[in-house]
Write an enzyme that holds these catalytic residues in place. Structure first.
Site, PDB file in Angstrom:
ATOM      1  N   CYS A 100       7.131   2.059 -41.648  1.00 35.61           N
ATOM      2  CA  CYS A 100       8.419   1.951 -42.632  1.00 35.61           C
ATOM      3  C   CYS A 100       9.242   0.996 -41.928  1.00 35.61           C
ATOM      4  O   CYS A 100       9.735   1.031 -40.973  1.00 35.61           O
ATOM      5  CB  CYS A 100       9.077   3.388 -42.388  1.00 35.61           C
ATOM      6  SG  CYS A 100      10.794   3.639 -43.141  1.00 35.61           S
ATOM      7  N   CYS A 104      14.304   0.191 -48.012  1.00 38.36           N
ATOM      8  CA  CYS A 104      14.106   0.723 -49.328  1.00 38.36           C
ATOM      9  C   CYS A 104      15.208   1.719 -49.848  1.00 38.36           C
ATOM     10  O   CYS A 104      15.565   1.746 -50.899  1.00 38.36           O
ATOM     11  CB  CYS A 104      12.960   1.319 -49.572  1.00 38.36           C
ATOM     12  SG  CYS A 104      11.758   0.518 -48.727  1.00 38.36           S
ATOM     13  N   THR A 191      16.700   8.028 -42.493  1.00 35.63           N
ATOM     14  CA  THR A 191      15.695   7.035 -42.292  1.00 35.63           C
ATOM     15  C   THR A 191      16.701   5.701 -41.981  1.00 35.63           C
ATOM     16  O   THR A 191      17.375   5.262 -42.739  1.00 35.63           O
ATOM     17  CB  THR A 191      14.895   6.727 -43.379  1.00 35.63           C
ATOM     18  OG1 THR A 191      14.369   7.766 -43.550  1.00 35.63           O
ATOM     19  CG2 THR A 191      13.894   5.341 -43.057  1.00 35.63           C
ATOM     20  N   GLU A 257      14.179   8.427 -37.626  1.00 30.71           N
ATOM     21  CA  GLU A 257      15.097   9.296 -38.546  1.00 30.71           C
ATOM     22  C   GLU A 257      16.089  10.124 -37.771  1.00 30.71           C
ATOM     23  O   GLU A 257      15.871  10.131 -36.436  1.00 30.71           O
ATOM     24  CB  GLU A 257      14.489  10.223 -39.141  1.00 30.71           C
ATOM     25  CG  GLU A 257      13.732   9.817 -40.445  1.00 30.71           C
ATOM     26  CD  GLU A 257      12.856   8.891 -40.524  1.00 30.71           C
ATOM     27  OE1 GLU A 257      12.195   8.938 -39.570  1.00 30.71           O
ATOM     28  OE2 GLU A 257      12.488   8.330 -41.472  1.00 30.71           O
ATOM     29  N   HIS A 292      13.131   5.929 -55.727  1.00 34.35           N
ATOM     30  CA  HIS A 292      12.453   6.024 -54.374  1.00 34.35           C
ATOM     31  C   HIS A 292      11.131   6.438 -54.503  1.00 34.35           C
ATOM     32  O   HIS A 292      10.149   5.982 -53.720  1.00 34.35           O
ATOM     33  CB  HIS A 292      13.269   7.122 -53.648  1.00 34.35           C
ATOM     34  CG  HIS A 292      13.235   6.705 -52.051  1.00 34.35           C
ATOM     35  ND1 HIS A 292      13.325   5.350 -51.523  1.00 34.35           N
ATOM     36  CD2 HIS A 292      12.702   7.645 -51.089  1.00 34.35           C
ATOM     37  CE1 HIS A 292      12.849   5.494 -50.313  1.00 34.35           C
ATOM     38  NE2 HIS A 292      12.466   6.934 -49.909  1.00 34.35           N
ATOM     39  N   TYR A 296       6.125   5.276 -53.572  1.00 31.62           N
ATOM     40  CA  TYR A 296       4.877   6.079 -52.843  1.00 31.62           C
ATOM     41  C   TYR A 296       3.803   6.545 -53.719  1.00 31.62           C
ATOM     42  O   TYR A 296       4.104   7.095 -54.715  1.00 31.62           O
ATOM     43  CB  TYR A 296       5.703   7.237 -52.209  1.00 31.62           C
ATOM     44  CG  TYR A 296       6.601   7.129 -50.944  1.00 31.62           C
ATOM     45  CD1 TYR A 296       7.904   6.380 -51.159  1.00 31.62           C
ATOM     46  CD2 TYR A 296       6.529   7.971 -49.772  1.00 31.62           C
ATOM     47  CE1 TYR A 296       8.668   6.356 -50.541  1.00 31.62           C
ATOM     48  CE2 TYR A 296       7.691   7.837 -49.131  1.00 31.62           C
ATOM     49  CZ  TYR A 296       8.828   7.037 -49.461  1.00 31.62           C
ATOM     50  OH  TYR A 296       9.744   6.904 -48.648  1.00 31.62           O
ATOM     51  N   CYS A 299     -13.322  29.229 -36.408  1.00 31.51           N
ATOM     52  CA  CYS A 299     -12.239  29.134 -35.219  1.00 31.51           C
ATOM     53  C   CYS A 299     -10.893  28.708 -36.212  1.00 31.51           C
ATOM     54  O   CYS A 299      -9.784  28.956 -35.860  1.00 31.51           O
ATOM     55  CB  CYS A 299     -12.581  28.150 -34.143  1.00 31.51           C
ATOM     56  SG  CYS A 299     -12.775  26.391 -34.694  1.00 31.51           S
ATOM     57  N   GLU A 443      -9.376  16.274 -35.262  1.00 27.48           N
ATOM     58  CA  GLU A 443     -10.346  17.142 -34.742  1.00 27.48           C
ATOM     59  C   GLU A 443     -11.261  17.996 -35.737  1.00 27.48           C
ATOM     60  O   GLU A 443     -12.297  18.001 -35.773  1.00 27.48           O
ATOM     61  CB  GLU A 443      -9.600  18.376 -33.621  1.00 27.48           C
ATOM     62  CG  GLU A 443     -10.707  18.841 -32.756  1.00 27.48           C
ATOM     63  CD  GLU A 443     -11.392  20.196 -33.290  1.00 27.48           C
ATOM     64  OE1 GLU A 443     -12.490  20.592 -32.900  1.00 27.48           O
ATOM     65  OE2 GLU A 443     -10.647  20.892 -34.075  1.00 27.48           O
TER      66      GLU A 443
HETATM   67 FE1  SF4 Z   1      10.147   3.515 -45.450  1.00 25.78          FE
HETATM   68 FE2  SF4 Z   1      10.567   4.618 -47.627  1.00 25.78          FE
HETATM   69 FE3  SF4 Z   1      10.723   1.937 -47.771  1.00 25.78          FE
HETATM   70 FE4  SF4 Z   1       8.284   3.162 -47.546  1.00 25.78          FE
HETATM   71  S1  SF4 Z   1       9.643   3.324 -49.180  1.00 25.78           S
HETATM   72  S2  SF4 Z   1       9.314   1.539 -46.115  1.00 25.78           S
HETATM   73  S3  SF4 Z   1       9.035   5.206 -46.335  1.00 25.78           S
HETATM   74  S4  SF4 Z   1      12.159   3.359 -46.596  1.00 25.78           S
HETATM   75 FE    FE Z   2      11.050   7.577 -46.568  1.00 20.42          FE
END
Ligand code: SF4
Ligand code: FE
Length: 480
Positions: A100, A104, A191, A257, A292, A296, A299, A443
């Site tokens: 990161c 952004c 962040t 962070e 935002h 993106y 036992c 694991e």
């Molecule tokens: Fe970092 Fe969010 Fe930018 Fe990805 S979108 S680089 S997690 S600030």
């Molecule tokens: Fe983020």
């Protein structure tokens, strides 16, 4: 001066006077501190790459405010082409940092605030938009890094801001006067904040009339009087004091962070972009979030029982235990845990004697069990982290909790429901972090052989020819 280089950005951080604590110590030199330097390096790439002719088109834009060439991270999107270039730019930088680069969040915040302030002014006759434009121009002209400061500590999640036992668990207005406003509270999981020049504070949730004092959006320098940052721990962060063991020593992992405390911080009116207009808080949150998100996926049964118990406990401590989606996620975790267990019972029950007389489990079912572990543990742990909340990854250290000066802030802002101590909430959060982290997951993937080893065994023992024969008979095809 537009378009800083990476070195100029780092130099500019040295001119700031931030109050930062990490691991129970006050950090005097942020830029060279091993816990922080990788995040500085990663953010510096958003500056350095803007000078590479190969990426000029992605990394820079023409300001619609000044007509000047600016770093894209300070740009207000002007077309779908800009939005596409944003995505391409992020991908390109990620390919070079592997982590990161933090910038952004503020980029998305200025874009969200830009459009929402315009709509607010249209409806309410306020003058926020012009102030946002001037602020964006200031960022562009000085090529500044802005932290997008949205997430409040939130305390008891079943209660709105104004009903919390401690009114500071959401950032709120303390005073309005001729010069500006005074705010108090904290922002969590910030962040890149300790290596940002500015923070853009926004409400964290939709608000009603009782929560009007919490409808605040404003810009604050990260080193303004009353602002204090407590840097979060990361799993294995002692490794930052070495090199190879870090894996990505230059750029680190995620965004560095911190918890940022705002102790009666004064903000002049020129930097106030929302003040008590509670009806607009939800719109601003939603717009920011959409920008935002553009950016993106036997036992172990016992281990998972603890993860389920820890997830249910943190839900109690967070005040979310009664939410239907939380109950459903706990149910799913139990179902997956018992699915793992059922496979183990089945492959044992279906075991057969070997010529030696010793029994052997059903190898097909045994392979299925282990193969399930390579998937379902990830899902169980994913749900535990989902229920727990992001603070399991950004909590400050025990030394900060026990610190004579800043311990009170960790105590105050990591509080969940009023009846549970902050220490107990931190203890269960650390347990979840430990049990659902990288080593435990790897694991589950590779212990007792990799998934492909199981697939080879599964297909070998599946008796595919018999299955084909069943199908052919039903379909009326002649079989031998
Ligand atoms: Fe970092 Fe969010 Fe930018 Fe990805 S979108 S680089 S997690 S600030
Ligand atoms: Fe983020």
């Amino acid at each position: 001066m537009a378009l800083k280089t990476g070195a100029e950005y780092i130099e500019s951080l040295k001119g700031l006077n931030l109050t930062v604590y990490a691991n129970g110590e006050k950090i005097e030199n942020i830029v060279d501190h091993p816990l922080i330097r990788p995040h500085v390096n990663a953010a510096a790439m958003t500056y350095e790459l803007a000078h590479d002719p190969a990426f000029e088109d992605l990394m820079t834009a023409t300001s619609h405010l000044t007509g000047k060439k600016i770093n894209r991270f300070t740009h207000i999107h002007q077309s779908t082409d800009d939005l596409i270039k944003k995505v391409k730019m992020l991908r390109m930088i990620s390919q070079r940092t592997g982590t990161c680069y933090q910038r952004c969040v503020g980029f998305d915040a200025i874009n969200a605030l830009y459009s929402v302030s315009y709509e607010m002014d249209q409806k309410l006759g306020t003058d926020y938009h012009q102030k946002v434009r001037r602020y964006v121009e200031y960022l562009q002209e000085n090529d500044l890094m802005v932290a997008g400061s949205m997430t409040d500590p939130k305390g008891d999640r079943s209660l709105p801001p104004s009903k919390q036992a401690d009114p500071d668990l959401f950032v709120h207005l303390v005073e309005k006067n001729d010069e500006g406003i005074v705010i108090r509270g904290a922002k969590a999981h910030q962040t890149g904040i300790v290596n940002s020049h500015e923070m853009l504070i926004m409400p964290t949730t939709a608000l009603g009339p009782d929560d009007k004092a919490y409808a605040v959006a404003c810009a604050v320098p990260t080193d303004a009087p009353g602002v204090l940052h407590i840097f979060g721990r990361q799993t294995n962060d002692d490794r930052k004091f070495g090199e190879i063991d870090q894996g990505n020593a230059k750029f680190g992992i995620v965004g560095g962070e911190a918890l940022t405390v705002l102790e009666n911080v004064f903000v002049p009116w020129e930097r106030v972009f929302m003040c008590e207009e509670y009806e607009w808080a939800g719109t601003l949150v939603e717009r920011f979030a959409s920008y935002h998100r553009q950016n993106y996926g036997g036992c172990k049964g016992g281990v998972s029982d603890i993860v389920v118990g820890a997830a249910a406990t943190i839900a109690d401590y967070n005040g979310t235990a009664k939410a239907s989606h939380i109950k459903d996620k706990i149910t799913e975790m139990i179902h997956l845990t018992e699915t793992l267990y059922a496979g183990s019972i089945a492959c044992s029950a279906e075991g057969r004697p070997t010529p030696s007389g010793a029994y052997f489990v059903d190898p097909l079912l045994a392979n299925v069990v282990k193969h399930n572990v390579t998937r379902l543990i990830y899902e169980i742990d994913r749900l535990a982290q989902d229920i727990a909340g992001g603070f399991i990854a950004t909590l400050p250290s025990e030394k900060d909790l026990r610190h004579p000066e800043i311990g009170k802030y960790v105590e105050k802002y990591f509080k969940g429901v009023a009846s549970v101590s902050t220490e107990d909430r931190i203890r269960i959060a650390r347990l979840i972090e430990n049990m659902t982290g990288g080593t435990a997951l790897v694991e589950s993937m590779h212990g007792a052989g990799s998934p492909q080893a199981q697939r080879v065994s599964i297909v070998r023992q599946s008796n595919l020819e018999t299955k084909k024969r069943f199908a052919k008979i039903l379909a009326g095809i002649k079989v031998d």
